[in-house]
Design a protein around this motif. Structure first.
Motif, PDB file in Angstrom:
ATOM      1  N   THR A 130       0.834  -1.205   0.000  1.00 17.20           N
ATOM      2  CA  THR A 130       0.000   0.000   0.000  1.00 17.20           C
ATOM      3  C   THR A 130       0.864   1.249   0.000  1.00 17.20           C
ATOM      4  N   GLY A 131       0.201   2.356  -0.251  1.00 21.96           N
ATOM      5  CA  GLY A 131       0.862   3.662  -0.197  1.00 21.96           C
ATOM      6  C   GLY A 131       0.687   4.422  -1.500  1.00 21.96           C
ATOM      7  N   ARG A 132       0.730   5.749  -1.364  1.00 20.84           N
ATOM      8  CA  ARG A 132       0.616   6.611  -2.554  1.00 20.84           C
ATOM      9  C   ARG A 132       1.788   6.351  -3.486  1.00 20.84           C
ATOM     10  N   ALA A 133       1.625   6.724  -4.732  1.00 23.54           N
ATOM     11  CA  ALA A 133       2.732   6.728  -5.692  1.00 23.54           C
ATOM     12  C   ALA A 133       3.466   5.398  -5.817  1.00 23.54           C
ATOM     13  N   ALA A 134       2.732   4.338  -6.053  1.00 28.08           N
ATOM     14  CA  ALA A 134       3.377   3.053  -6.337  1.00 28.08           C
ATOM     15  C   ALA A 134       4.192   3.194  -7.618  1.00 28.08           C
ATOM     16  N   PRO A 135       5.436   2.673  -7.645  1.00 30.44           N
ATOM     17  CA  PRO A 135       6.210   2.791  -8.882  1.00 30.44           C
ATOM     18  C   PRO A 135       5.571   2.000 -10.039  1.00 30.44           C
ATOM     19  N   ILE A 136       5.820   2.472 -11.257  1.00 31.15           N
ATOM     20  CA  ILE A 136       5.215   1.846 -12.443  1.00 31.15           C
ATOM     21  C   ILE A 136       5.586   0.366 -12.541  1.00 31.15           C
ATOM     22  N   TRP A 137       6.847   0.043 -12.250  1.00 30.30           N
ATOM     23  CA  TRP A 137       7.278  -1.358 -12.367  1.00 30.30           C
ATOM     24  C   TRP A 137       6.504  -2.260 -11.417  1.00 30.30           C
ATOM     25  N   LEU A 138       6.124  -1.727 -10.229  1.00 28.37           N
ATOM     26  CA  LEU A 138       5.366  -2.532  -9.263  1.00 28.37           C
ATOM     27  C   LEU A 138       3.959  -2.788  -9.798  1.00 28.37           C
ATOM     28  N   LYS A 139       3.367  -1.757 -10.391  1.00 22.84           N
ATOM     29  CA  LYS A 139       2.021  -1.923 -10.959  1.00 22.84           C
ATOM     30  C   LYS A 139       2.061  -2.929 -12.106  1.00 22.84           C
ATOM     31  N   LYS A 140       3.181  -2.970 -12.812  1.00 25.52           N
ATOM     32  CA  LYS A 140       3.311  -3.928 -13.925  1.00 25.52           C
ATOM     33  C   LYS A 140       3.380  -5.362 -13.424  1.00 25.52           C
ATOM     34  N   ILE A 141       4.143  -5.607 -12.362  1.00 24.75           N
ATOM     35  CA  ILE A 141       4.307  -7.003 -11.909  1.00 24.75           C
ATOM     36  C   ILE A 141       3.142  -7.471 -11.037  1.00 24.75           C
ATOM     37  N   ALA A 142       2.320  -6.533 -10.544  1.00 26.13           N
ATOM     38  CA  ALA A 142       1.208  -6.909  -9.656  1.00 26.13           C
ATOM     39  C   ALA A 142       0.104  -7.608 -10.437  1.00 26.13           C
ATOM     40  N   ASP A 143      -0.684  -8.411  -9.724  1.00 22.59           N
ATOM     41  CA  ASP A 143      -1.842  -9.078 -10.330  1.00 22.59           C
ATOM     42  C   ASP A 143      -3.077  -8.194 -10.256  1.00 22.59           C
ATOM     43  N   THR A 144      -3.157  -7.427  -9.167  1.00 20.25           N
ATOM     44  CA  THR A 144      -4.307  -6.545  -8.953  1.00 20.25           C
ATOM     45  C   THR A 144      -3.780  -5.182  -8.508  1.00 20.25           C
ATOM     46  N   VAL A 145      -4.276  -4.147  -9.140  1.00 19.48           N
ATOM     47  CA  VAL A 145      -3.875  -2.787  -8.757  1.00 19.48           C
ATOM     48  C   VAL A 145      -5.135  -1.944  -8.607  1.00 19.48           C
ATOM     49  N   SER A 146      -5.307  -1.349  -7.447  1.00 18.78           N
ATOM     50  CA  SER A 146      -6.421  -0.424  -7.245  1.00 18.78           C
ATOM     51  C   SER A 146      -5.855   0.934  -6.894  1.00 18.78           C
ATOM     52  N   GLU A 147      -6.444   1.947  -7.533  1.00 15.52           N
ATOM     53  CA  GLU A 147      -6.010   3.305  -7.227  1.00 15.52           C
ATOM     54  C   GLU A 147      -7.190   4.037  -6.608  1.00 15.52           C
ATOM     55  N   ILE A 148      -7.020   4.487  -5.387  1.00 19.12           N
ATOM     56  CA  ILE A 148      -8.119   5.156  -4.690  1.00 19.12           C
ATOM     57  C   ILE A 148      -8.022   6.655  -4.955  1.00 19.12           C
ATOM     58  N   LYS A 149      -9.101   7.155  -5.530  1.00 16.15           N
ATOM     59  CA  LYS A 149      -9.112   8.557  -5.959  1.00 16.15           C
ATOM     60  C   LYS A 149      -9.598   9.457  -4.828  1.00 16.15           C
ATOM     61  N   ASP A 150      -8.918  10.567  -4.641  1.00 18.65           N
ATOM     62  CA  ASP A 150      -9.314  11.527  -3.615  1.00 18.65           C
ATOM     63  C   ASP A 150     -10.367  12.475  -4.183  1.00 18.65           C
ATOM     64  N   ILE A 151     -11.585  12.318  -3.742  1.00 14.63           N
ATOM     65  CA  ILE A 151     -12.632  13.280  -4.139  1.00 14.63           C
ATOM     66  C   ILE A 151     -12.606  14.434  -3.138  1.00 14.63           C
ATOM     67  N   LYS A 152     -12.701  14.081  -1.854  1.00 14.97           N
ATOM     68  CA  LYS A 152     -12.420  15.062  -0.801  1.00 14.97           C
ATOM     69  C   LYS A 152     -12.070  14.331   0.478  1.00 14.97           C
ATOM     70  N   HIS A 153     -11.374  15.041   1.363  1.00 17.45           N
ATOM     71  CA  HIS A 153     -10.958  14.443   2.631  1.00 17.45           C
ATOM     72  C   HIS A 153     -11.003  15.537   3.672  1.00 17.45           C
ATOM     73  N   ASP A 154     -11.663  15.263   4.788  1.00 19.43           N
ATOM     74  CA  ASP A 154     -11.859  16.356   5.750  1.00 19.43           C
ATOM     75  C   ASP A 154     -10.553  16.852   6.353  1.00 19.43           C
TER      76      ASP A 154
END
Ligand code: ATP
Ligand code: MG
Length: 167
Positions: A130-154
């Motif tokens: 987990t964590g913001r800004a996963a490197p591109i190579w990690l997203k490539k080797i992963a089986d599942t990638v989810s990106e949580i979009k910030d709409i708003k945060h208090d």
């Protein structure tokens, strides 16, 4: 067919660590052994007390502080390296390994691509990074990638962190 999975949960929105905790609970329901490695965190969060009772082994930094991710302080780099050694030492005990906030350590190359891939190839455990800004190579080797979009945060609009919601 391979059984092991690499999941990446990234993005700027809230919900990365808590999504990983959901999968921890799901795995525990199937008697899986879980290691929860918390990079850049030294305090226990509300969930950690419960997860410990359920048999999850938690590893984290000895000392951590707020910092600018563009310039990671030396003491935190050392903490990262020490926690990574614990991952390598303990990896064979677990069916699921959660590497919370490791994406930052990978994108800053504190843990190198080569070291991570070597580890991933030599573990039988499912991995969650987990964590913001996963490197591109990690997203490539992963089986599942989810990106949580910030709409708003208090917190983004100046409110204080709330027990039970943020920690
Ligand atoms: P959570 O632990 O609630 O699942 P997270 O893992 O997605 O959140 P992190 O990037 O680890 O979020 O952030 C750590 C802290 O910052 C958390 O207390 C979280 O509530 C808060 N936070 C997360 N997203 C935002 C945001 N977009 N703006 C401000 N604060 C945020
Ligand atoms: Mg988090």
């Amino acid at each position: 067919m391979k059984n092991k999975r690499i999941l990446v949960i990234t993005g700027n929105g809230k919900g990365k660590t808590t999504a990983a905790i959901g999968i921890i609970i799901r795995s525990l329901g199937h008697e899986k052994k879980v290691g929860f490695f918390k990079f850049f965190k030294s305090k226990l969060s509300g969930e950690d007390k419960i997860l410990k009772k359920l048999g999850v082994r938690i590893f984290q930094f000895k000392k951590a502080q707020f910092f600018n991710p563009q310039k990671i302080p030396k003491n935190l780099i050392k903490e990262c390296e020490a926690l990574w050694q614990k991952v390598l030492k303990n990896k064979d005990q677990f069916d699921l390994i959660v590497l919370d906030e490791i994406n930052l350590a990978l994108s800053a190359q504190i843990i190198t691509k080569k070291d991570f891939i070597n580890f991933a190839q030599n573990t039988k455990a499912n991995l969650i990074c987990t964590g913001r800004a996963a490197p591109i190579w990690l997203k490539k080797i992963a089986d599942t990638v989810s990106e949580i979009k910030d709409i708003k945060h208090d917190l983004g609009i100046g409110n204080q962190t709330q027990q039970g919601i943020e920690f």
